[in-house]
Design a protein around this motif. Structure first.
Motif, PDB file in Angstrom:
ATOM      1  N   GLU A 101      28.256   8.301  17.089  1.00 45.25           N
ATOM      2  CA  GLU A 101      28.843   8.856  15.751  1.00 45.25           C
ATOM      3  C   GLU A 101      29.514  10.010  16.059  1.00 45.25           C
ATOM      4  O   GLU A 101      28.697  11.131  15.204  1.00 45.25           O
ATOM      5  N   SER A 149      26.479  14.569  13.366  1.00 45.28           N
ATOM      6  CA  SER A 149      25.454  14.694  12.623  1.00 45.28           C
ATOM      7  C   SER A 149      24.040  15.174  12.877  1.00 45.28           C
ATOM      8  O   SER A 149      23.362  15.738  12.197  1.00 45.28           O
ATOM      9  N   GLN A 155      27.031  12.042   7.870  1.00 43.43           N
ATOM     10  CA  GLN A 155      27.418  10.674   8.786  1.00 43.43           C
ATOM     11  C   GLN A 155      28.359   9.796   8.035  1.00 43.43           C
ATOM     12  O   GLN A 155      29.206   9.252   8.763  1.00 43.43           O
TER      13      GLN A 155
END
Length: 588
Positions: A86, A102, A128
């Motif tokens: 991510e 994040s 996020q």
């Protein structure tokens, strides 16, 4: 980490305690990070989360919704990697790549991006929800991994070895001529090999291979050259798994790098060599040292390298946790507590013999005893034990070490392995002259060890007098506790493998269905099967009469010896292992 974020949001008065609890409940039900769940519930905005995360980690924050990222920067990081961690690459400035994430403390993600791109990585914080949206926006055309590897297949904290080959191909444009194979391996000179072994892409690849093996809990690393393939395999819980296939042109560079690290002769490619690599690994704020035992073997298409990982933190010295049945453990502890005699541990390579011997030594290691060990190699350092490394090239073998030990006033002697008549003779005589001697032999089971000693040339009366106990062992994989399921079997099938009729009616075997923790194998960790033969007076008489292995086995079972198969059946009944594992390692 989630609770800390929640506490910070509460402190900043961005949310209420009731909202935090509701988000935690949603997180437990749906998964994901706490900030993502808070945003989904509408309790906080992305900007607020990014601001709090920025304060928490001490790095700048970024609002991805207001940022337009250049396509050439996005292409630096594959879609699978972006989705896995991510993260989104934001900008490139010289040799520095800025990535939005994040959790900027995720060192695995940062190291992986460094490895793939060759850039220094500078993290910035983003919420996020904004990251997920940005990934979908910029990687919309990549619904899966750029190389067909799904990010779901790669567990958290693992280096993305599946993409390493592609990454190395991209990195090879830097000083590529230095890394090209110049024909046959023998055509490469020492200077070229040293230069190749020190190139940054090769160094990074080797570091990835070593670090990932530690993270996965591998016991061995196999690096194998073939005519048209070069592969890396890990042995995990006794089974080999292929983890990557580096480009074949990096074969000599990788071999040279590992030989340099192990202080071996990189110019010698015709003879086997052995060395050692010691690494310090930072884990959860602390540091631990890992030893790699390195073996180089010339093969038809290059040198095969096998590295055995020696992690002291995983050394099990508590004998009650090795897998001994209580009756067998009692006999073993009785034998090692005697002042003299020979105790033998037998089994194939990789069956845990060293761990059993170290556990025995640890139990009887008190200040009033002088313990001497002859090992090849010394795998772990034991406090209070005098350990000697064998050096065959200068004549220091097990027999020579044993002779010297007898002049060192020992109480307990450990001989790494009895390989020949000379070593066996000295070990037996030491056991008969007031010393407790522990050693290993390569035999299939405990009863056959008696005849093995006699076949080596030891007289039957010496074997009968000296040997106190023989322990044969195997290692089988444990059923993963997180995904274990009952697999009932018909009673006749259970009787066929060794259960009696009464046991077959009640035993319910277990198997692992496969989960993330066990890497979909159904197994996690290993447990020992033990066959402990205590040499009683009746057995000594049989040895003196020259009884067969079959007769000795029959008598030992009458005296209460559990065979390897019987030990396995106990583990099946207890749900510790599966029928397949026991059948693979034992016979009736």
């Amino acid at each position: 980490m989630a609770v800390r974020i929640g506490e910070l949001l509460l402190k900043e008065e961005c949310i209420t305690a009731l909202q935090l609890q509701e988000a935690l409940d949603r997180q437990e039900e749906h998964g994901g990070k706490l900030g993502f769940n808070l945003a989904q519930l509408g309790f906080v905005e992305d900007d607020e989360i990014a601001s709090v995360l920025s304060k928490q980690y001490g790095v700048p924050s970024i609002n991805l919704t207001q940022f337009d990222i250049d396509a050439s920067v996005i292409q630096l990081v594959p879609a699978a990697t972006a989705r896995k961690y991510e993260i989104v690459p934001v900008s490139r400035d010289g040799a520095t790549l800025t990535i939005a994430m994040s959790d900027p403390t995720n060192v695995f993600a940062v190291d992986d991006i460094k490895f793939m791109t060759g850039y220094q990585v500078e993290p910035v914080v983003a919420a996020q929800t904004a990251l997920v949206a940005a990934i979908e926006r910029y990687y919309a055309s990549d619904n899966g991994s750029s190389d067909g590897t799904s990010s779901d297949d790669i567990e958290h904290g693992e280096i993305q070895l599946a993409l390493a080959s592609q990454a190395l191909e991209e990195l090879s444009v830097v000083d590529g001529d230095d890394l090209e194979v110049l024909g046959e391996a023998d055509d490469l000179d020492v200077v070229t090999l040293e230069r190749q072994g020190g190139e940054a892409p090769v160094v990074r690849l080797v570091n990835v291979v070593l670090a990932s093996a530690i993270q996965k809990g591998a016991s061995d690393i196999h690096i194998e050259p073939y005519e048209k393939e070069y592969r890396v395999r890990y042995r995990i819980d006794g089974t080999l798994y292929t983890v990557m296939s580096p480009p074949l042109k990096f074969r000599d560079a990788i071999t040279s790098r590992l030989k340099i690290m192990a202080k071996l002769d990189i110019a010698e490619k015709r003879l086997p060599q052995d060395g050692r690599i010691k690494l310090r690994l930072s884990v959860e704020g602390g540091a631990k040292e890992i030893d790699f035992r390195v073996s180089c073997l010339p093969t038809l298409f290059g040198e095969k390298i096998v590295m055995r990982l020696l992690d002291r933190s995983k050394l099990m010295l508590d004998m009650t946790k090795l897998g001994f049945e209580s009756h067998s453990l009692s006999r073993f502890e009785d034998a090692i507590s005697r002042p003299w005699g020979l105790v033998l541990v037998t089994g194939p390579t990789g069956s845990g013999k060293t761990n059993t011997l170290y556990s025995a030594i640890s139990k009887i290691n008190i200040s009033g005893t002088n313990i001497m060990t002859a090992e090849d190699p010394v795998e772990f350092n034991l406090t209070g034990v005098n350990q000697v490394q064998m050096r065959e090239n200068i004549g220091l073998n097990f027999a020579a070490a044993l002779r010297s030990f007898l002049r060192q006033d020992p109480n307990i002697i450990l001989v790494g392995e009895i390989r020949d008549f000379e070593t066996a003779e000295i070990a037996v005589k030491a056991a008969l002259t007031g010393h407790l001697v522990l050693s290993t032999l390569h035999t299939n089971d405990a009863p056959s060890t008696v005849n093995r000693l006699m076949n080596m040339g030891i007289e039957p009366f010496l074997v009968a007098s000296a040997v106190n106990l023989i322990c044969a062992q195997r290692l089988v994989r444990r059923v993963c506790e997180d995904c274990a399921e009952e697999h009932p079997m018909p009673a006749p099938a259970l009787e066929e493998i060794g259960f009696d009729a009464e046991q077959a009616a009640t035993v319910v075997p277990r198997k692992g269905a496969g989960c993330e923790r066990c890497r979909e194998t159904g197994y996690k960790g290993r447990v020992g099967l033990y066959e402990v033969l205590q040499v009683t007076d009746d057995l000594r008489e049989m040895i003196l009469r020259g009884s067969s292995t079959l007769d000795i086995r029959r008598k030992a079972i009458e005296d209460g010896m559990l065979t390897l198969r019987a030990s396995g059946l106990h583990k099946i009944a207890a749900g510790q292992t599966s029928i397949e594992e026991v059948l693979k390692e034992t016979v009736r």
